[in-house]
Motif scaffolding. Sequence first.
Motif, short mmCIF file in Angstrom:
data_model
loop_
_atom_site.label_atom_id
_atom_site.label_comp_id
_atom_site.label_asym_id
_atom_site.label_seq_id
_atom_site.Cartn_x
_atom_site.Cartn_y
_atom_site.Cartn_z
N ALA A 133 1.75 -3.67 4.26
CA ALA A 133 2.62 -4.04 3.54
C ALA A 133 2.79 -5.60 3.28
O ALA A 133 3.22 -6.12 2.14
N ASP A 190 6.36 -0.54 6.10
CA ASP A 190 5.61 0.57 5.55
C ASP A 190 5.73 1.12 4.16
O ASP A 190 6.65 0.34 3.31
N PRO A 191 5.10 1.81 3.75
CA PRO A 191 5.00 2.08 2.06
C PRO A 191 6.30 2.81 1.47
O PRO A 191 6.36 2.49 0.18
N LEU A 228 5.60 -6.12 0.63
CA LEU A 228 6.70 -5.37 0.49
C LEU A 228 7.73 -5.82 1.35
O LEU A 228 7.10 -6.40 2.39
N ILE A 286 5.32 7.86 -1.11
CA ILE A 286 4.23 8.62 -0.43
C ILE A 286 4.49 10.24 -0.08
O ILE A 286 5.36 10.61 0.50
N ALA A 319 0.72 -6.20 0.43
CA ALA A 319 1.47 -5.70 -0.88
C ALA A 319 2.57 -6.23 -1.01
O ALA A 319 3.40 -6.16 -2.20
N TRP A 353 -4.12 1.84 3.47
CA TRP A 353 -3.71 0.93 2.25
C TRP A 353 -4.89 0.36 1.45
O TRP A 353 -5.79 -0.13 2.25
N VAL A 358 2.06 2.52 -4.98
CA VAL A 358 3.36 1.91 -4.15
C VAL A 358 3.93 0.63 -5.20
O VAL A 358 3.06 -0.08 -5.56
N ILE A 415 -1.20 -1.36 -5.57
CA ILE A 415 -1.24 -0.96 -4.30
C ILE A 415 -1.16 0.81 -4.41
O ILE A 415 -0.41 1.38 -4.70
N TYR A 416 -2.13 1.12 -3.53
CA TYR A 416 -2.45 2.54 -3.28
C TYR A 416 -2.21 2.88 -1.74
O TYR A 416 -2.87 2.24 -0.97
N VAL A 417 -1.57 3.87 -1.25
CA VAL A 417 -1.14 4.29 0.23
C VAL A 417 -1.41 5.68 0.08
O VAL A 417 -0.98 6.64 -0.49
N TRP A 445 -2.04 5.09 8.15
CA TRP A 445 -1.87 4.86 6.87
C TRP A 445 -3.02 4.29 6.49
O TRP A 445 -3.63 3.49 7.34
#
Length: 280
Positions: A183, A192-193, A188, A197, A186, A237, A218, A226-228, A235
């Motif tokens: 995160a 967490d994402p 964020l 998800i 990312a 990422w 995300v 951003i891919y999770v 997790w």
Amino acid sequence: MSIRPLASLTTAPTQGTRRLATAAAYGIAEEPVAEEPWVATYQGRRVTAGSTSDHGPLTLHGARRSVERMRGDPLCPRCHGKLRSPSVWEASWTCPVHGRVEPLWPFAQPSTEFITWLADEIQLPAWLPWPLPHGWVLTGAGYAGRDPKSARASVVACSGPNPLGGAGELMLVAEDMGVGVGAGYAALPGPDPGESIGRGGPQAKVEAAGRLTPLWVVPGPDDRAIYVGEAEGHWLWLVFYPETAGALLLDLLQLADMRGLGHEIELLPYGALTPRMYEP
Ligand SMILES: [Zn+2]
């Protein structure tokens, strides 16, 4: 496999100049390099220390170079700000903004010796694209936690040609829930994402340790993709800079856990240490 339409991925700037930073700029001491040139074969090509490739100079290191461990003060995994160290009153590292956190240690200049050491120590997956996309190199690796054996997050940085032009960079994170390293890269607000998800079909897939692994996009800042997903109980990422570098997922990217690479670690190509871990 579907991915975000590329038409939405055309405005981000390239960030090739970032890769020019050196370990010295971050106060990471250089060990003496072995005098004998380091020679290896990578993708069928013979490379030696100090040689150049089609994509600029590679920084390769002497086989006898001693391992450069993480040095310097750790950072908050979420905001990359300074932490208060544990004290007699408080057993944890604490961020003035995010409270108790797992400390994210400064990356060491990646090298065969360092990656071998990290792969031996760390007790959770440390993913990297393997084989690496053509022209891509490893530009950093690290962990968050008191020490590598109790790390609750691993991070691997790599960079190379963006399929859509310019340079691209990728941060791969494996972590437990609530740690916040992914995160942080990312940008964020939470650790967490979030809700996207597993909701609806995935937007991309990678192969992680031979297993097809769905990834969800995300939402985040425009300058990154951003891919999770979840792999091996943690997790997973993938944060691409700029956003267009996410086009690497149009081909099935295979990820390997560095702990299982064995002697293949000797084939990894290394670039200059990324400054990315210090940036929001
Ligand atoms: Zn923080």
